[in-house]
Structures are given as structure tokens and as C-alpha cells.
Design a protein around this motif. Structure first.
Motif, PDB file in Angstrom:
ATOM      1  N   ALA A  47      23.728  37.746  42.573  1.00 30.62           N
ATOM      2  CA  ALA A  47      25.171  38.020  42.197  1.00 30.62           C
ATOM      3  C   ALA A  47      26.394  36.752  42.209  1.00 30.62           C
ATOM      4  O   ALA A  47      27.016  37.016  41.566  1.00 30.62           O
ATOM      5  CB  ALA A  47      25.167  37.983  44.067  1.00 30.62           C
ATOM      6  N   ALA A  48      25.928  35.898  42.680  1.00 28.37           N
ATOM      7  CA  ALA A  48      26.746  35.060  41.969  1.00 28.37           C
ATOM      8  C   ALA A  48      27.070  34.811  40.308  1.00 28.37           C
ATOM      9  O   ALA A  48      28.464  34.049  39.884  1.00 28.37           O
ATOM     10  CB  ALA A  48      25.820  33.456  42.538  1.00 28.37           C
ATOM     11  N   LEU A  49      26.027  34.531  39.977  1.00 32.44           N
ATOM     12  CA  LEU A  49      26.055  34.459  37.865  1.00 32.44           C
ATOM     13  C   LEU A  49      26.801  35.946  37.729  1.00 32.44           C
ATOM     14  O   LEU A  49      27.430  35.734  36.993  1.00 32.44           O
ATOM     15  CB  LEU A  49      24.597  34.639  37.706  1.00 32.44           C
ATOM     16  CG  LEU A  49      23.258  33.479  38.072  1.00 32.44           C
ATOM     17  CD1 LEU A  49      21.916  33.680  37.608  1.00 32.44           C
ATOM     18  CD2 LEU A  49      24.273  32.290  37.460  1.00 32.44           C
ATOM     19  N   LEU A  50      26.509  36.730  38.511  1.00 28.67           N
ATOM     20  CA  LEU A  50      27.269  38.124  37.991  1.00 28.67           C
ATOM     21  C   LEU A  50      28.598  37.686  38.389  1.00 28.67           C
ATOM     22  O   LEU A  50      29.522  38.208  36.921  1.00 28.67           O
ATOM     23  CB  LEU A  50      27.178  39.390  37.986  1.00 28.67           C
ATOM     24  CG  LEU A  50      25.952  40.123  37.946  1.00 28.67           C
ATOM     25  CD1 LEU A  50      24.628  41.106  38.747  1.00 28.67           C
ATOM     26  CD2 LEU A  50      25.645  40.642  36.021  1.00 28.67           C
ATOM     27  N   LEU A  51      28.727  37.566  39.842  1.00 28.08           N
ATOM     28  CA  LEU A  51      30.420  36.730  39.919  1.00 28.08           C
ATOM     29  C   LEU A  51      30.871  36.308  39.268  1.00 28.08           C
ATOM     30  O   LEU A  51      32.037  36.534  38.603  1.00 28.08           O
ATOM     31  CB  LEU A  51      30.535  37.300  41.083  1.00 28.08           C
ATOM     32  CG  LEU A  51      30.387  37.911  42.472  1.00 28.08           C
ATOM     33  CD1 LEU A  51      30.654  37.240  43.601  1.00 28.08           C
ATOM     34  CD2 LEU A  51      31.790  38.570  42.024  1.00 28.08           C
ATOM     35  N   GLY A  52      30.283  35.144  38.855  1.00 29.14           N
ATOM     36  CA  GLY A  52      30.828  33.884  37.591  1.00 29.14           C
ATOM     37  C   GLY A  52      30.843  35.045  36.037  1.00 29.14           C
ATOM     38  O   GLY A  52      32.259  34.200  35.744  1.00 29.14           O
ATOM     39  N   PHE A  53      30.238  35.402  35.764  1.00 28.91           N
ATOM     40  CA  PHE A  53      30.554  35.929  34.474  1.00 28.91           C
ATOM     41  C   PHE A  53      31.739  37.174  34.365  1.00 28.91           C
ATOM     42  O   PHE A  53      32.583  36.859  33.554  1.00 28.91           O
ATOM     43  CB  PHE A  53      28.923  36.893  33.939  1.00 28.91           C
ATOM     44  CG  PHE A  53      29.221  36.773  32.895  1.00 28.91           C
ATOM     45  CD1 PHE A  53      29.344  36.034  31.469  1.00 28.91           C
ATOM     46  CD2 PHE A  53      29.308  38.548  31.874  1.00 28.91           C
ATOM     47  CE1 PHE A  53      28.937  36.910  30.512  1.00 28.91           C
ATOM     48  CE2 PHE A  53      29.097  38.921  31.216  1.00 28.91           C
ATOM     49  CZ  PHE A  53      29.680  37.798  30.023  1.00 28.91           C
ATOM     50  N   PHE A  54      31.884  38.442  35.244  1.00 29.43           N
ATOM     51  CA  PHE A  54      32.173  39.231  35.327  1.00 29.43           C
ATOM     52  C   PHE A  54      33.807  38.710  36.162  1.00 29.43           C
ATOM     53  O   PHE A  54      35.300  39.241  35.848  1.00 29.43           O
ATOM     54  CB  PHE A  54      31.936  40.613  35.915  1.00 29.43           C
ATOM     55  CG  PHE A  54      30.750  40.897  35.262  1.00 29.43           C
ATOM     56  CD1 PHE A  54      31.119  41.892  33.970  1.00 29.43           C
ATOM     57  CD2 PHE A  54      29.300  40.721  35.136  1.00 29.43           C
ATOM     58  CE1 PHE A  54      29.990  41.964  32.596  1.00 29.43           C
ATOM     59  CE2 PHE A  54      28.680  41.439  34.425  1.00 29.43           C
ATOM     60  CZ  PHE A  54      28.931  42.187  33.463  1.00 29.43           C
ATOM     61  N   ALA A  55      33.675  37.781  36.972  1.00 25.37           N
ATOM     62  CA  ALA A  55      34.855  38.106  38.027  1.00 25.37           C
ATOM     63  C   ALA A  55      35.227  36.811  38.707  1.00 25.37           C
ATOM     64  O   ALA A  55      35.074  36.935  39.812  1.00 25.37           O
ATOM     65  CB  ALA A  55      35.293  39.310  39.508  1.00 25.37           C
ATOM     66  N   PRO A  56      34.966  35.305  38.002  1.00 19.00           N
ATOM     67  CA  PRO A  56      34.795  34.187  38.095  1.00 19.00           C
ATOM     68  C   PRO A  56      36.526  33.883  39.094  1.00 19.00           C
ATOM     69  O   PRO A  56      36.213  32.993  40.224  1.00 19.00           O
ATOM     70  CB  PRO A  56      34.956  33.124  36.998  1.00 19.00           C
ATOM     71  CG  PRO A  56      35.922  34.328  35.761  1.00 19.00           C
ATOM     72  CD  PRO A  56      35.256  35.593  36.034  1.00 19.00           C
ATOM     73  N   TRP A  57      36.906  34.482  39.395  1.00 19.69           N
ATOM     74  CA  TRP A  57      38.438  34.423  40.128  1.00 19.69           C
ATOM     75  C   TRP A  57      37.389  34.502  41.670  1.00 19.69           C
ATOM     76  O   TRP A  57      37.884  33.938  42.443  1.00 19.69           O
ATOM     77  CB  TRP A  57      39.334  35.356  40.078  1.00 19.69           C
ATOM     78  CG  TRP A  57      38.886  36.903  40.096  1.00 19.69           C
ATOM     79  CD1 TRP A  57      38.554  37.285  38.340  1.00 19.69           C
ATOM     80  CD2 TRP A  57      39.073  37.756  40.390  1.00 19.69           C
ATOM     81  NE1 TRP A  57      38.508  38.473  38.835  1.00 19.69           N
ATOM     82  CE2 TRP A  57      38.487  39.050  40.392  1.00 19.69           C
ATOM     83  CE3 TRP A  57      39.123  37.871  42.081  1.00 19.69           C
ATOM     84  CZ2 TRP A  57      38.096  39.871  41.098  1.00 19.69           C
ATOM     85  CZ3 TRP A  57      39.324  39.081  42.904  1.00 19.69           C
ATOM     86  CH2 TRP A  57      38.582  39.936  41.740  1.00 19.69           C
ATOM     87  N   ALA A  58      37.187  35.026  42.195  1.00 18.10           N
ATOM     88  CA  ALA A  58      36.268  35.700  43.266  1.00 18.10           C
ATOM     89  C   ALA A  58      35.388  34.793  43.610  1.00 18.10           C
ATOM     90  O   ALA A  58      34.985  34.806  44.870  1.00 18.10           O
ATOM     91  CB  ALA A  58      35.610  37.043  43.414  1.00 18.10           C
ATOM     92  N   ILE A  59      35.358  33.706  43.054  1.00 18.68           N
ATOM     93  CA  ILE A  59      34.012  32.895  44.047  1.00 18.68           C
ATOM     94  C   ILE A  59      35.076  32.130  45.253  1.00 18.68           C
ATOM     95  O   ILE A  59      34.041  32.048  45.709  1.00 18.68           O
ATOM     96  CB  ILE A  59      33.814  31.689  42.180  1.00 18.68           C
ATOM     97  CG1 ILE A  59      32.827  32.894  41.858  1.00 18.68           C
ATOM     98  CG2 ILE A  59      32.790  30.938  43.163  1.00 18.68           C
ATOM     99  CD1 ILE A  59      31.663  33.190  42.567  1.00 18.68           C
ATOM    100  N   GLY A  60      36.301  31.449  44.397  1.00 21.25           N
ATOM    101  CA  GLY A  60      37.129  30.976  45.971  1.00 21.25           C
ATOM    102  C   GLY A  60      37.067  31.744  46.709  1.00 21.25           C
ATOM    103  O   GLY A  60      37.067  30.998  48.064  1.00 21.25           O
TER     104      GLY A  60
END
Length: 318
Positions: free
Chosen positions: A82-95
Motif C-alpha cells: 500500500a505504501a509503495l502504491l501510494l508513493g507511486f500514484f499519490a506521493p502527496w498522501a504520505i505526509g
């Protein structure tokens, strides 16, 4: 033909060099990430032993194994992808996700601090509700404890995975995957291995205190049995402090103003590393306690609104 073969060999050689460099970088990144999540690891270690308190001692290690297995599965099969997918498609959501997790840690930390100063009130409330308690079997209690531990671990594991990904977000995909897997395995084994040692330490002490051992060994065994309750209490305090400190620091680093303030504070005391760490951790801990109190008030307010709304709906139906 020979030129093409040489070019292919050059490409393979370059690929091997890149892979070797990535492999060399993995241990350093794992060590760096482990340091960043140390507060969460301490809290996870401090929280878990309470889930086996009051259960059959012969089942303690089995329960810890169940929790550890589900924790590792969650990290590897769900949270890391899930973290890798978020980092690829929505990196702004990690913060924002990190900050939400930090806010949850502050809230949980404040709840624990609040409960420490209102034990008598909780005890009276439990006593007054004693007649309504439901009797459950040891098997049901064990299942409930495991489920509760896994839920708590899921939040902490999500923070660990998110921080790990944020640390290696600028690295090649191979390095990201390798570091996240290594951190997941290492931290899970370290946390639950240490928890296993903690919960069985009193059994070891009892065994050492038997009459067939040397007097000095018996004395050490009695000391272990006497010390372990105090150690667990101290570990609980450390875990609570770590929750507040880590949660607030995560949020502070997500806000430019507070992030600069923490960096300036750290730089001003750079010549005294130990004092720098203590001052920063104390400031974050106090900030986390205040933020947790604010969040708790908001949660209570929302619960009251929901309760009133549900009561009105019930009256309408009635």
C-alpha cells in the motif's frame, strides 16, 4: 556480432554494479530507518505484554507468536504494498497519512497519561458495572486479546512502514522493496522476541529460585520475580512517553514552521548531542500531550453530538 555481444556484456556489467550498489545501500537504510522508528518500536514492545496478563502462562508464547505472525503478514502483504502504491500514484498522501498516525499516537498517549491520574475513578466505575459483566471462556478471552493486540499493532506498523517508505522514497524501487521487507522482518522479530523474553522472565525467576539451585542463583531468581512487575510498569511509562514524543515529532516535521523550529533547536545544541536529543524529545512530548488533550476533547464533543442525534432518531421511531 562481436560488437553486439560486447555491448550486451557492458550492459550486464553496469546492471550488476547498480544492483551491488543498491545491495550495499540496504543495510545503511535499514539502520537509518530503525533509528527513526525507535520510539514506535519501544511503544509496541511496552504495550504488547499487557495482552497476555491474566492468561494461562503455558499459552503466553503461543499468543505472542500469533500476534507476531499477523503483524508480519500485515507489514509485508498489506501495508508495504500500500505504501509503495501510494508513493507511486499519490506521493502527496504520505505526509498527511503520517501526520494522522502521529495525531493518533498523541491521542493514545494522552489517554494513557489521563488514565494514570484517574485510576480510582475507573476502578469505581468498573465496580459499579461489575454486575453487568459478561462471563467468557479462556479461549474467547485469548481470541479477544489477540484481536485487540493486532489492532493496536496495525496502527503502529502502519507508522513504521510509512516512515520507512518516506526514508527511502528517493531510492530505486529495488532498494525500497528490500529495505521495507528487511525492516518489517527485523522489527517484528526484535519486538516480539523481546516481548517473549519479558513475559517469560518471571517464570525463569521462579525456576531459578527453587531450592535445588545454588543460594546465589536462588537470590537472583527471587530478584527477577520481584523486579519484573516494576519493570513492566516502567516500560509502560516509557512506551507512553515514546508515543507522545514520536507522534508530535511526526506532526512537527509535517508543518514547515515547527519543522524549522525543531531543526534550529537541534542545531543550537549540536555540540551536546545528548542534551539536544533530550530537549527535543521533551519538547515534542509536551507538545504531543497538549495535542492529545485537544484531540480527546474534540472526540468527546463529536461523540456527544452523535449520541444526541441517535437519541432523537430513536424518539422519532418510538
Amino acid at each position: 556480432m562481436a560488437t553486439g555481444l560486447l555491448a550486451l556484456l557492458d550492459d550486464v556489467s553496469a546492471l550488476v554494479k547498480v544492483s551491488a550498489a543498491s545491495l550495499d545501500d540496504v543495510p545503511a537504510q535499514v539502520a537509518k530507518t530503525t533509528g527513526k522508528v525507535s520510539g514506535i518500536v519501544i511503544d509496541d514492545t511496552a504495550v504488547t505484554p499487557k495482552y497476555v496478563v491474566g492468561l494461562d502462562p503455558s499459552r503466553e508464547l503461543s499468543i505472542i507468536y500469533q500476534i507476531a505472525k499477523k503483524s508480519l503478514i500485515n507489514k509485508i502483504l498489506f501495508l508495504s504494498p500500500a505504501a509503495l502504491l501510494l508513493g507511486f500514484f499519490a506521493p502527496w498522501a504520505i505526509g498527511p497519512i503520517l501526520m494522522m498516525g502521529g495525531a493518533y499516537l498523541c491521542f493514545e498517549g494522552y489517554e494513557k497519561v489521563h488514565s494514570m491520574f484517574s485510576k480510582h475513578q475507573h476502578a469505581d466505575a468498573k465496580h459499579s458495572q461489575g454486575e453487568g459483566l459478561k462471563m467468557i471462556t479462556p479461549e474467547e478471552l485469548e481470541k479477544t486479546r489477540v484481536q485487540g493486540a493486532v489492532r493496536t499493532d496495525l496502527i503502529l506498523s502502519a507508522e513504521i512502514v510509512a516512515i520507512t517508505y518516506a526514508t527511502v522514497a528517493d531510492k530505486p524501487l529495488f532498494t525500497q522493496i528490500a529495505v521495507m521487507l528487511a525492516v518489517a522482518v527485523f522489527i517484528t522479530i526484535a519486538v516480539y522476541g523481546f516481548v517473549g523474553l519479558i513475559v517469560k522472565a518471571d517464570d525463569l525467576g521462579v525456576h531459578m529460585a527453587k531450592d535445588n539451585h545454588h543460594p546465589q542463583i536462588r537470590s537472583i531468581g527471587r530478584g527477577i520475580v520481584t523486579f519484573m512487575p516494576h519493570f513492566l510498569k516502567i516500560l509502560g511509562y516509557i512506551g507512553t512517553a515514546a508515543m507522545l514524543w514520536v507522534g508530535a515529532e511526526i506532526i512537527a516535521h509535517g508543518i514547515p514552521f515547527t519543522s524549522h523550529a525543531l531543526d534550529n533547536l537541534e542545531q543550537s545544541l549540536a555540540h551536546m548531542p545528548a542534551l539536544s536529543w533530550f530537549v527535543k524529545a521533551t519538547a515534542c512530548g509536551i507538545g504531543g500531550l497538549i495535542l492529545g488533550a485537544v484531540i480527546e476533547k474534540v472526540v468527546v464533543f463529536i461523540r456527544k453530538i452523535v449520541t444526541r442525534y441517535q437519541a432523537k432518531e430513536t424518539q422519532k421511531i418510538g
